[in-house]
Design an enzyme around this catalytic site. Structure first.
Site, PDB file in Angstrom:
ATOM      1  N   CYS A  15       0.470  -8.812   4.843  1.00 39.97           N
ATOM      2  CA  CYS A  15       1.064  -7.591   4.303  1.00 39.97           C
ATOM      3  C   CYS A  15       0.728  -7.546   2.816  1.00 39.97           C
ATOM      4  O   CYS A  15       0.017  -8.415   2.321  1.00 39.97           O
ATOM      5  CB  CYS A  15       2.569  -7.489   4.577  1.00 39.97           C
TER       6      CYS A  15
ATOM      7  N   CYS B 189       1.616  -4.045   7.711  1.00 40.21           N
ATOM      8  CA  CYS B 189       1.952  -2.836   6.952  1.00 40.21           C
ATOM      9  C   CYS B 189       0.683  -2.017   6.769  1.00 40.21           C
ATOM     10  O   CYS B 189      -0.425  -2.563   6.758  1.00 40.21           O
ATOM     11  CB  CYS B 189       2.607  -3.167   5.613  1.00 40.21           C
TER      12      CYS B 189
ATOM     13  N   CYS C 190      -6.812  -4.539   2.754  1.00 36.41           N
ATOM     14  CA  CYS C 190      -7.126  -5.941   3.003  1.00 36.41           C
ATOM     15  C   CYS C 190      -8.627  -6.108   3.157  1.00 36.41           C
ATOM     16  O   CYS C 190      -9.255  -5.355   3.902  1.00 36.41           O
ATOM     17  CB  CYS C 190      -6.419  -6.421   4.273  1.00 36.41           C
TER      18      CYS C 190
END
Length: 136
Positions: A10, A82, A89
């Site tokens: 996350c 999330c 990412c």
């Protein structure tokens, strides 16, 4: 039998990914090596530690880590928890599957301590339910 490796990601590695790590390790640590990381790690949220302690899961020694920490470790599953992490990412390939399951950010809930604790409990329980359906 070799354990499967699971990485939860996350944004801050403060609540959702930490709770997912602790829960899956407690539920099926005999089958999975479990890790968590963030795209912008900032420290484990004290209310995440508190609501996990209610289940007998100790996150007090956990620390936030960058997703870069795990770039060279082969993971069987990489799970973003999330939407922000999913969008920001760096791609971490999974040997079996990359998954995404977004959960609300409990640290974004305002109010008094009891209201905030309830938000953390609600997200914790949502994560647990999803983990049980997905990994057990």
């Amino acid at each position: 039998m070799e354990k499967l490796r699971v990485l939860f990601v996350c944004t801050h590695n403060a609540a959702r990914s930490q709770m997912a790590e602790g829960l899956l390790r407690a539920l099926a640590g005999d089958r999975y090596e479990v890790y968590s990381a963030g795209t912008d790690p900032r420290g484990v949220h004290p209310l995440a530690v508190r609501v996990m302690q209610e289940l007998g899961i100790d996150l007090s020694t956990h620390c936030s880590k960058s997703v870069e920490t795990y770039r060279t470790i082969p993971m069987d599953y990489v799970v973003t928890v999330c939407d922000h992490a999913r969008e920001h990412c760096p791609y971490v390939p999974a040997r079996r599957k990359n998954l995404h399951q977004s959960f609300p950010d409990p640290s974004a809930v305002g109010g008094d301590e009891e209201v905030r604790l309830e938000a953390f409990r609600r997200v914790r329980d949502q994560i647990r339910s999803w983990l049980e359906k997905t990994f057990l």
